[in-house]
Write an enzyme that holds these catalytic residues in place. Sequence first.
Site, mmCIF file in Angstrom:
data_model
loop_
_atom_site.group_PDB
_atom_site.id
_atom_site.type_symbol
_atom_site.label_atom_id
_atom_site.label_comp_id
_atom_site.label_asym_id
_atom_site.label_seq_id
_atom_site.Cartn_x
_atom_site.Cartn_y
_atom_site.Cartn_z
ATOM 1 C CB ILE A 45 -1.011 -0.007 1.286
ATOM 2 C CG1 ILE A 45 -1.865 -1.369 1.364
ATOM 3 C CG2 ILE A 45 -1.927 1.262 1.096
ATOM 4 C CD1 ILE A 45 -2.450 -1.598 2.606
ATOM 5 C CB CYS A 55 6.213 -4.404 2.231
ATOM 6 S SG CYS A 55 7.822 -3.232 1.830
ATOM 7 C CD GLU A 57 7.039 -8.945 1.553
ATOM 8 O OE1 GLU A 57 6.522 -7.800 1.451
ATOM 9 O OE2 GLU A 57 8.255 -9.117 1.228
ATOM 10 C CB CYS A 92 12.496 -5.087 1.542
ATOM 11 S SG CYS A 92 11.276 -4.462 3.047
ATOM 12 C CB CYS A 95 9.526 -7.433 5.007
ATOM 13 S SG CYS A 95 8.509 -6.049 4.555
HETATM 14 N N1 THU Z 1 7.496 -4.072 -1.670
HETATM 15 C C1 THU Z 1 6.792 -5.003 -1.086
HETATM 16 O O1 THU Z 1 5.592 -4.938 -1.032
HETATM 17 N N2 THU Z 1 7.536 -6.140 -0.432
HETATM 18 C C2 THU Z 1 8.794 -6.173 -0.802
HETATM 19 O O2 THU Z 1 9.250 -7.173 0.018
HETATM 20 C C3 THU Z 1 9.535 -5.546 -1.525
HETATM 21 C C4 THU Z 1 9.070 -4.248 -1.834
HETATM 22 C C5 THU Z 1 6.777 -3.107 -2.341
HETATM 23 C C6 THU Z 1 7.134 -1.624 -1.619
HETATM 24 C C7 THU Z 1 6.537 -0.780 -3.001
HETATM 25 O O3 THU Z 1 5.131 -0.413 -2.947
HETATM 26 C C8 THU Z 1 7.145 -1.514 -4.023
HETATM 27 O O4 THU Z 1 7.104 -2.985 -3.803
HETATM 28 C C9 THU Z 1 8.265 -1.228 -4.761
HETATM 29 O O5 THU Z 1 9.437 -1.222 -3.820
#
Ligand code: THU
Length: 134
Positions: A45, A55, A57, A92, A95
């Site tokens: 979001i 993220c 996760e 990332c 997370c």
């Molecule tokens: N993102 C995630 O939701 N999870 C991850 O582990 C890596 C990155 C999202 C964050 C952002 O909205 C988009 O991916 C680009 O970085």
Amino acid sequence: MEQKYSDLINKAVSASENSYSPYSGFRVGAALLAKNGTIYTGCNIENSSYSLTICAERTAFFKAISEDCTEFEAIAVVGSSDGDFSAPCIPCGACLQVMTEFCSPDFTIILSDGAHKFSEFLPNQFNKEKLLKG
Ligand code: THU
């Protein structure tokens, strides 16, 4: 891939359909399997104040924890900018740190290339034991 894990991957792909990602265009979905069998899903979001983005996760973890569920077996994560989820979307660092609080090193992280152990991604953890020992 084991049936249980491919079901989780499918749930993560479905969750990515709710991704709110107008800035990156990168849609992420997660499906978190609790030890009691409940599955919590999440998506990324984003926010116009970029750093407030969450993220997929962490969305899934915070949904679970806010419902008093704190013991987990596995999480499936998928991400894509074009609907092709075949490349693994590695969680990332933020997370992984949140996972450290609630997951053991053998917690399973399921990506599009198969199942991994949490300890592969974050072998040395800053966790509550280190904090308490000072
Ligand atoms: N993102 C995630 O939701 N999870 C991850 O582990 C890596 C990155 C999202 C964050 C952002 O909205 C988009 O991916 C680009 O970085």
